[in-house]
Enzyme design. Structure first.
Site, short mmCIF file in Angstrom:
data_model
loop_
_atom_site.label_atom_id
_atom_site.label_comp_id
_atom_site.label_asym_id
_atom_site.label_seq_id
_atom_site.Cartn_x
_atom_site.Cartn_y
_atom_site.Cartn_z
N GLY A 301 0.84 -1.21 0.00
CA GLY A 301 0.00 0.00 0.00
C GLY A 301 0.87 1.25 0.00
O GLY A 301 1.96 1.27 -0.59
N SER A 302 0.40 2.25 0.72
CA SER A 302 1.05 3.57 0.64
C SER A 302 2.49 3.60 1.18
O SER A 302 3.23 4.52 0.88
CB SER A 302 0.23 4.60 1.39
OG SER A 302 -1.01 4.72 0.77
N THR A 303 2.85 2.59 1.99
CA THR A 303 4.24 2.58 2.49
C THR A 303 5.23 2.44 1.32
O THR A 303 6.41 2.71 1.46
CB THR A 303 4.47 1.41 3.47
OG1 THR A 303 4.01 0.21 2.86
CG2 THR A 303 3.74 1.61 4.77
N PHE A 304 4.69 2.05 0.15
CA PHE A 304 5.53 1.83 -1.03
C PHE A 304 5.80 3.14 -1.78
O PHE A 304 6.70 3.20 -2.61
CB PHE A 304 4.81 0.84 -1.95
CG PHE A 304 5.73 0.08 -2.87
CD1 PHE A 304 6.63 -0.84 -2.38
CD2 PHE A 304 5.68 0.28 -4.24
CE1 PHE A 304 7.47 -1.55 -3.23
CE2 PHE A 304 6.51 -0.43 -5.09
CZ PHE A 304 7.41 -1.34 -4.59
#
Lengths: 678, 94
Positions: A301-304
């Protein structure tokens, strides 16, 4: 007569001498025969009789040497061996009546069915296990039976014990009943941990009793090697506790938390909830045995998104202050529309990360290009194994850039369409945290043999493999620090007095039955680090909650756990606050104010006035009235006087010594009596 | 025997001495052998005792590790009314 007598005596003398000579001859002949026989037995047939004697008076016993221990970084035992009793029978020595009786009597003690026992005891076998790893209580109960029946006996065996119970249960793994590694580190390092099988020689007497066992080789030499892990028991316990609280609080299905030293990839804690106790593995659901931080793939998700920005900066296509139009929350790519949680207009690159804009990332990556983006991701190790020393690590899933459609590229930019394990993500963030160097996550620091020699040690020194340049890592460190600002996505991860950098992640889970992304099930995560003092390495902390129900956002459910873990970490490693000691009281007050009514009272203007009044008293070397204050306040105030402090009771200060108004002198004794009723 | 030759008397003495030496040696050897066996049993008993004590020590160490596990210490500390210090809550006592 006289002549006759003389002749007779002479004849007797001769006869006696002859007899004597005959006797001597017989004796010498016998001795000669003995000597000859002895020569034959001792010299001629020496080897034959020696072998025969050894066969009769000694036996060889095959012994499994002890398995090596597993110790935490602080030396605490995580896996040790103890001797346990097992019960066996020799059915050949029991008659049918005895077998039946024994089966009936032993079944309730051994907690098995009498029919099963009877079946085991009724055969003509020479040896059969009845129950292995008995409890001390069972051993005590069974002792009379063993004395009564010749065909029933105990055998001492090694038993693997995990003294810390659930602590890092999935990481350590477990062994089978014969002490062979089956899961976790027990399996991965089995060839080091397993003791050698050696024969020992026992000397028996005529009754087959062991006379002397001094011919044993030094068995300790052949025992398994000891593993020293990078895991710290205290950090592990804290991570597990905070994770449990976060999973329960969010009514999630499970959770994972990892703490890694960013400089060398040492894993300091690897927690999982629900936990698993390897001492009672059979009582646990086998799905709990798995260490999901290493074995399970998930979409980040957004951690990427941070890696999208790395690609943008590394390729030189963007600078950190370039602006992207985020289209007010809706952006069409082909036939698909990408949405943002909140609509934004023009955002700088670091703001794209701060507000976690999917549209911003999609636009960035489209301009950077698939090939360059893929190369950056590969540099961070995505799509391949991290190399952690743990079994069953899958390679992440990252398709070749040649197969990406435009929408795939956009999805990848915000962490969809790529699969990786939590530990792979943590390793990638560690690279960002240490200035761009790739690290290999590892759990074992060194392996020591039974004689105390280190046979393996994780290579010290910094890795030279580069994931990105230090310039880009520094720029992204600043961008990540903006995420925890008030208007960022994770203000709940902020820790007063410390600089925090991190990123939230809220990833939809793929529904394999409907073959589309689920709208109900998410992975909520937060990953980041707190700045340590100079000379110490950053510790990357990752918290992930699987299928949270109270909220789906990583900034809401995972960030508070991240914050609490880091608060403990900061205390444990003694990180100084960024604002210095002067504002310590204010920081503490702010924390208390938020959390408890008690602290609000402490921080009220009246209280501040009182504190400053007390300070003035102390400056004037007069003891202030500290009644009703917290002990912390009192200690802060009196700490300038190098006197003894005695504290009794709990709660707030009810009585004090010296009394208010007493003139203070160095070396004075301060006595504070606390009470909850104040 | 009064008229026995002195040479034959010496010869008889030699026989007696040899016999005594032989019997003595036999007794000594069997005594040594007996002592060795007894010492062997004693040594074995002591080894068994040492082994038992070492096993006991292993058990006690495992029990100690269980009692000193962080979760247990935290539980006991909470029971005693102690709180874990937050970052920055440390106060240096005078």
């Amino acid at each position: 007569m006289r002549r006759t007598g003389k002749r007779t005596s002479k004849r007797d003398d001769i006869r006696l001498r002859r007899r004597m000579n005959l006797l001597a001859g017989i004796v010498f002949l016998s001795l000669g025969a003995i000597v000859a026989r002895a020569y034959y037995l001792q010299i001629v047939k020496h080897d034959y009789y020696l072998a025969r004697q050894q066969r009769q008076s000694s036996s060889n016993l095959l012994v499994n040497c002890d398995r090596g221990e597993i110790l935490a970084a602080d030396g605490g035992a995580l896996a040790v061996n103890i001797k346990g009793h097992s019960l066996f029978a020799e059915p050949r020595r029991l008659n049918r009546k005895e077998s039946r009786k024994l089966a009936r009597e032993l079944a309730p003690i051994l907690k098995t069915r009498s029919r099963t026992l009877e079946k085991k005891l009724s055969g003509r076998r020479g040896f059969v296990w009845l129950k292995r790893s008995l409890t001390p209580k069972q051993v005590k109960t069974l002792e009379p039976w063993c004395r009564k029946y010749r065909g029933l006996s105990f055998l001492k065996e090694n038993r693997r014990v995990y003294p810390n119970r659930e602590l890092a249960g999935q990481v350590i793994g477990f062994t089978d009943i014969d002490c062979r590694g089956l899961e976790g580190l027990e399996l991965y390092y089995d060839k080091y941990l397993r003791g050698r099988r050696v024969y020992i020689e026992l000397e028996h007497d005529a009754r087959s009793q062991v006379v002397d066992s001094s011919k044993h080789p030094e068995l300790d030499r052949y025992r398994g090697k000891t593993l020293y892990l990078t895991l710290d028991r205290h950090l592990q316990a804290w991570a597990e506790r905070e994770l449990e609280e976060a999973v329960r609080g969010s009514r999630g299905k499970r959770g994972v938390a990892v703490i890694m030293d960013a400089d060398n990839g040492a894993i300091l804690a690897m927690a999982q909830y629900p936990r698993f106790n390897p001492n009672s593995k059979r009582r646990n659901d086998p799905s709990l045995w798995r260490n999901r931080a290493v074995t399970d793939l998930m979409e980040p998700g957004s951690t990427f998104k941070v890696f999208t920005l790395v690609a943008a900066l590394e390729s030189g296509v963007y600078r950190i202050d370039d602006q992207i139009d985020c289209e007010n929350g809706r952006y069409r790519v082909g036939r698909r529309t990408i949405h943002d949680t909140h609509g934004h207009g023009l955002l700088r690159l670091d703001e794209v990360l701060k507000y976690s804009s999917n549209i911003g990332c999609s636009k960035i990556v489209t301009r950077v290009g698939a090939e360059r983006f893929y190369k950056v991701l590969k540099n961070f190790g995505f799509g391949s194994r991290s190399g952690i020393d743990f079994p069953h690590e899958p390679a992440g899933r990252l398709r070749s850039w040649k197969k990406w459609r435009p929408i795939d590229l956009c999805n990848l930019a915000f962490g969809q369409g790529v699969a990786l394990t939590p530990v792979q993500l943590v390793a990638a963030y560690a690279a960002l945290a240490n200035g761009g160097r790739r690290v290999t996550p590892h759990l074992v620091e060194r392996i020591v043999n039974s004689e105390g020699w280190t046979v393996y040690e994780y290579p010290a020194g910094k890795s030279t493999r580069r994931a990105c340049s230090p310039r880009v890592a520094k720029a992204l460190d600043r961008a990540l620090a903006m995420v925890v600002e008030d208007d960022g996505t994770a203000p709940r991860a902020r820790i007063p007095g410390y600089r925090v950098a991190g990123k939230t992640g809220t990833a939809q889970k793929f529904d394999f039955t409907k073959k589309c992304y689920s709208h109900n099930n998410y992975w909520a995560s937060f990953i980041g680090y707190v700045d340590p003092p100079a000379g110490q390495s950053r510790k990357v902390v990752y918290v992930m909650i699987d299928e949270p129900r109270s909220s789906i956002y990583g900034g809401v459910v995972a960030a508070p756990a991240f914050k609490r873990i880091n608060q403990r970490l900061a205390g444990y490693y003694n990180y100084p606050t960024t604002t210095g000691a002067a504002s310590l009281a204010a920081l503490l007050a702010e924390e208390d104010k938020k959390n408890t009514e008690l602290a609000r009272e402490e921080q009220s203007p009246a209280s501040d006035e009182r504190t400053s009044a007390s300070g003035r008293h102390l400056e004037a070397r007069v003891m202030p009235d500290l009644t009703g204050r917290t002990i912390r306040e009192a200690l802060t105030l009196v700490s300038c006087y190098r006197g003894q402090v005695e504290i009794t009771g709990e709660g707030r200060i009810a009585a004090q010594q010296p009394r208010p108004g007493t003139r203070l002198q160095p070396g004075l004794k301060f006595v504070f009596k606390l009470s909850r009723d104040i | 025997m009064a008229g026995t030759n002195p040479q034959s008397r010496d010869w008889n003495w030699l026989h007696v001495v040899l016999l005594v030496v032989m019997v003595g040696t036999l007794f000594y050897c069997s005594w040594i052998n007996n002592r060795t066996v007894i010492r062997g049993y004693e040594l074995n008993d002591l080894r068994a005792e040492e082994k038992r004590l070492l096993e006991e020590q292993d058990k006690l160490q495992a029990e100690l590790a269980t009692l000193l596990r962080p979760q247990n210490l935290a539980r006991l500390a909470r029971k005693l009314g102690l709180r874990e210090p937050q970052a920055g809550h440390k106060v240096v006592l005078p």
